[in-house]
Design a protein around this motif. Structure first.
Motif, PDB file in Angstrom:
ATOM      1  N   VAL A 238       0.851  -1.197   0.000  1.00  0.00           N
ATOM      2  CA  VAL A 238       0.000   0.000   0.000  1.00  0.00           C
ATOM      3  C   VAL A 238       0.882   1.241   0.000  1.00  0.00           C
ATOM      4  O   VAL A 238       1.870   1.326   0.733  1.00  0.00           O
ATOM      5  N   LYS A 239       0.501   2.184  -0.837  1.00  0.00           N
ATOM      6  CA  LYS A 239       1.244   3.449  -0.931  1.00  0.00           C
ATOM      7  C   LYS A 239       0.278   4.617  -0.846  1.00  0.00           C
ATOM      8  O   LYS A 239      -0.758   4.633  -1.525  1.00  0.00           O
ATOM      9  N   ILE A 240       0.613   5.601  -0.007  1.00  0.00           N
ATOM     10  CA  ILE A 240      -0.171   6.823   0.122  1.00  0.00           C
ATOM     11  C   ILE A 240       0.730   7.991  -0.269  1.00  0.00           C
ATOM     12  O   ILE A 240       1.790   8.196   0.339  1.00  0.00           O
ATOM     13  N   PHE A 241       0.338   8.744  -1.268  1.00  0.00           N
ATOM     14  CA  PHE A 241       1.191   9.809  -1.793  1.00  0.00           C
ATOM     15  C   PHE A 241       0.333  10.881  -2.469  1.00  0.00           C
ATOM     16  O   PHE A 241      -0.885  10.877  -2.339  1.00  0.00           O
ATOM     17  N   ARG A 242       0.976  11.812  -3.178  1.00  0.00           N
ATOM     18  CA  ARG A 242       0.281  12.959  -3.783  1.00  0.00           C
ATOM     19  C   ARG A 242      -0.602  13.637  -2.740  1.00  0.00           C
ATOM     20  O   ARG A 242      -1.795  13.898  -2.957  1.00  0.00           O
ATOM     21  N   ILE A 243       0.000  13.944  -1.615  1.00  0.00           N
ATOM     22  CA  ILE A 243      -0.729  14.491  -0.470  1.00  0.00           C
ATOM     23  C   ILE A 243      -0.759  16.015  -0.532  1.00  0.00           C
ATOM     24  O   ILE A 243       0.257  16.666  -0.785  1.00  0.00           O
ATOM     25  N   SER A 244      -1.931  16.569  -0.299  1.00  0.00           N
ATOM     26  CA  SER A 244      -2.068  18.025  -0.244  1.00  0.00           C
ATOM     27  C   SER A 244      -3.194  18.397   0.715  1.00  0.00           C
ATOM     28  O   SER A 244      -3.958  17.538   1.174  1.00  0.00           O
ATOM     29  N   TYR A 245      -3.289  19.695   0.984  1.00  0.00           N
ATOM     30  CA  TYR A 245      -4.275  20.199   1.934  1.00  0.00           C
ATOM     31  C   TYR A 245      -4.908  21.472   1.378  1.00  0.00           C
ATOM     32  O   TYR A 245      -4.230  22.298   0.780  1.00  0.00           O
ATOM     33  N   TRP A 246      -6.199  21.594   1.616  1.00  0.00           N
ATOM     34  CA  TRP A 246      -6.917  22.814   1.244  1.00  0.00           C
ATOM     35  C   TRP A 246      -7.487  23.387   2.539  1.00  0.00           C
ATOM     36  O   TRP A 246      -8.444  22.865   3.097  1.00  0.00           O
ATOM     37  N   TYR A 247      -6.855  24.453   3.004  1.00  0.00           N
ATOM     38  CA  TYR A 247      -7.134  24.984   4.342  1.00  0.00           C
ATOM     39  C   TYR A 247      -7.902  26.295   4.259  1.00  0.00           C
ATOM     40  O   TYR A 247      -7.623  27.135   3.404  1.00  0.00           O
ATOM     41  N   ASN A 248      -8.878  26.464   5.167  1.00  0.00           N
ATOM     42  CA  ASN A 248      -9.687  27.690   5.221  1.00  0.00           C
ATOM     43  C   ASN A 248     -10.311  28.008   3.874  1.00  0.00           C
ATOM     44  O   ASN A 248     -10.303  29.167   3.423  1.00  0.00           O
ATOM     45  N   GLU A 249     -10.862  27.010   3.236  1.00  0.00           N
ATOM     46  CA  GLU A 249     -11.372  27.205   1.878  1.00  0.00           C
ATOM     47  C   GLU A 249     -12.562  28.160   1.805  1.00  0.00           C
ATOM     48  O   GLU A 249     -12.869  28.685   0.719  1.00  0.00           O
TER      49      GLU A 249
ATOM     50  N   GLN B 217       1.088  21.729  -0.525  1.00  0.00           N
ATOM     51  CA  GLN B 217       1.594  20.415  -0.879  1.00  0.00           C
ATOM     52  C   GLN B 217       2.368  19.867   0.314  1.00  0.00           C
ATOM     53  O   GLN B 217       3.074  20.604   1.003  1.00  0.00           O
ATOM     54  N   ALA B 218       2.265  18.559   0.533  1.00  0.00           N
ATOM     55  CA  ALA B 218       2.933  17.946   1.681  1.00  0.00           C
ATOM     56  C   ALA B 218       4.433  18.210   1.673  1.00  0.00           C
ATOM     57  O   ALA B 218       5.046  18.420   2.727  1.00  0.00           O
ATOM     58  N   GLU B 219       5.025  18.206   0.494  1.00  0.00           N
ATOM     59  CA  GLU B 219       6.478  18.375   0.376  1.00  0.00           C
ATOM     60  C   GLU B 219       6.960  19.729   0.893  1.00  0.00           C
ATOM     61  O   GLU B 219       8.117  19.874   1.297  1.00  0.00           O
ATOM     62  N   GLU B 220       6.086  20.711   0.889  1.00  0.00           N
ATOM     63  CA  GLU B 220       6.462  22.048   1.344  1.00  0.00           C
ATOM     64  C   GLU B 220       5.661  22.456   2.578  1.00  0.00           C
ATOM     65  O   GLU B 220       5.461  23.657   2.838  1.00  0.00           O
ATOM     66  N   TRP B 221       5.228  21.430   3.335  1.00  0.00           N
ATOM     67  CA  TRP B 221       4.399  21.776   4.481  1.00  0.00           C
ATOM     68  C   TRP B 221       4.622  20.869   5.698  1.00  0.00           C
ATOM     69  O   TRP B 221       4.720  21.347   6.817  1.00  0.00           O
ATOM     70  N   ILE B 222       4.722  19.542   5.513  1.00  0.00           N
ATOM     71  CA  ILE B 222       4.819  18.655   6.678  1.00  0.00           C
ATOM     72  C   ILE B 222       6.173  17.954   6.799  1.00  0.00           C
ATOM     73  O   ILE B 222       6.369  17.131   7.692  1.00  0.00           O
ATOM     74  N   THR B 223       7.105  18.250   5.897  1.00  0.00           N
ATOM     75  CA  THR B 223       8.432  17.638   5.991  1.00  0.00           C
ATOM     76  C   THR B 223       9.226  18.297   7.117  1.00  0.00           C
ATOM     77  O   THR B 223       8.831  19.319   7.666  1.00  0.00           O
TER      78      THR B 223
ATOM     79  N   THR C 259      -1.536  14.153   9.982  1.00  0.00           N
ATOM     80  CA  THR C 259      -1.290  13.295   8.814  1.00  0.00           C
ATOM     81  C   THR C 259      -0.668  11.973   9.246  1.00  0.00           C
ATOM     82  O   THR C 259      -1.084  10.896   8.791  1.00  0.00           O
ATOM     83  N   VAL C 260       0.329  12.039  10.103  1.00  0.00           N
ATOM     84  CA  VAL C 260       0.969  10.819  10.604  1.00  0.00           C
ATOM     85  C   VAL C 260      -0.051   9.937  11.318  1.00  0.00           C
ATOM     86  O   VAL C 260      -0.092   8.719  11.107  1.00  0.00           O
ATOM     87  N   ASP C 261      -0.896  10.546  12.131  1.00  0.00           N
ATOM     88  CA  ASP C 261      -1.925   9.780  12.839  1.00  0.00           C
ATOM     89  C   ASP C 261      -2.900   9.119  11.876  1.00  0.00           C
ATOM     90  O   ASP C 261      -3.289   7.956  12.056  1.00  0.00           O
ATOM     91  N   ARG C 262      -3.310   9.858  10.850  1.00  0.00           N
ATOM     92  CA  ARG C 262      -4.284   9.320   9.898  1.00  0.00           C
ATOM     93  C   ARG C 262      -3.700   8.154   9.110  1.00  0.00           C
ATOM     94  O   ARG C 262      -4.350   7.118   8.920  1.00  0.00           O
TER      95      ARG C 262
END
Length: 212
Positions: free
Chosen positions: A145-156, A165-171, A194-197
Motif C-alpha cells: 500500500v502506498k499513500i502519496f500525492r498528499i495536499s491540503y486545502w485549508y480555510n477554503e 503540498q505535503a512536500e512544502e508543508w509537513i516535511t 497526517t501521521v496519525d491518519r
C-alpha cells in the motif's frame, strides 16, 4: 567599613556551618542536561519529531507491505471491499472514490478527499480538506500500500483558502523548528494529524487482512 565587613561575615556563617562538601556550583553540562530532560518530559508531541514523514525522490510517500497466507485474488477482493467502504465513511467528501482497478494485476487506485479536524468546539471549527492518492497492489501472501500525492486545502471558505503540498508543508524542513526539537505552530499540526491518519489506515488494513 569594618562594621560592614563584620556584618557580611556574620551573614555567611550559617551557610559555612552547613559544611563545604554539600555545596557546589552546577556545571553548564549538568544544567543543560537537566533542562533537556525537563523539556523532553513535558513536550507531548515528541513522537512526531523523528523520521515519521518519509520522502522518496523529493516526494512525501508513506508505504507499507503487509504479508499473510492469502492468495492474490483474496487479497485483491478484501482490499477492494475495504477501500470502497472507506470512501463512504464519515468525514469523506464527494470526490473520494475508487478511481481505477486492474483485476489482472490485482491493483487498485483510489482518490481520497476527507476532512481533517484540528479543533472543534461550539464556537469554532479548525479543519482542512485532506487530499491524497492510495494505491494497493495485491499478490500471493502480500499487499503493498502506498499513500502519496498528499495536499491540503485549508480555510477554503475564506477567500478561497490556501493550498499546501505535503512536500512544502509537513516535511522536517517546514514542520519542525531549526533544532528539530519542536513542531512548527501551524504546519506542525498538519504533520501530526497526517501521521496519525496514515497510521490509522495502515492499522485498519492490517486488521482486515487478518494479520496477527
Amino acid at each position: 567599613m569594618i562594621r560592614k565587613t563584620i556584618i557580611a561575615i556574620a551573614l555567611c556563617l550559617p551557610l559555612l556551618a552547613m559544611g563545604q562538601n554539600e555545596w557546589e556550583v552546577p556545571t553548564d553540562a549538568q544544567s543543560n542536561k537537566a533542562q533537556q530532560a525537563h523539556s523532553d518530559k513535558e513536550y507531548p508531541y515528541k513522537k512526531y519529531l523523528g523520521p515519521v514523514v518519509p520522502e522518496v525522490n523529493g516526494e512525501v510517500v508513506f508505504e507499507k507491505t503487509f504479508t499473510n497466507n492469502k492468495s492474490a485474488d483474496e487479497n485483491y477482493t478484501t482490499m477492494l471491499n475495504f477501500l470502497t467502504g472507506m470512501t463512504a465513511e464519515d468525514g469523506q467528501l464527494d470526490k473520494s472514490k475508487v478511481s481505477l482497478v486492474n483485476k489482472k494485476d490485482h491493483a487498485i487506485i483510489c482518490h481520497f478527499e476527507e476532512w481533517m479536524t484540528f479543533r472543534s468546539t461550539l464556537l469554532s471549527l479548525d479543519r482542512t480538506r485532506f487530499i491524497y492518492t492510495l494505491v494497493a497492489e495485491s499478490s500471493d501472501n502480500k499487499v503493498k500500500v502506498k499513500i502519496f500525492r498528499i495536499s491540503y486545502w485549508y480555510n477554503e471558505l475564506q477567500d478561497g483558502g490556501e493550498h499546501f503540498q505535503a512536500e512544502e508543508w509537513i516535511t522536517d524542513k517546514w514542520a519542525l523548528n531549526k533544532k528539530k526539537t519542536r513542531l512548527a505552530k501551524i504546519s506542525g499540526k498538519f504533520r501530526r494529524k497526517t501521521v496519525d491518519r496514515v497510521e490509522t489506515i495502515f492499522d485498519n488494513i492490517q486488521t482486515i487482512l487478518n494479520i496477527q
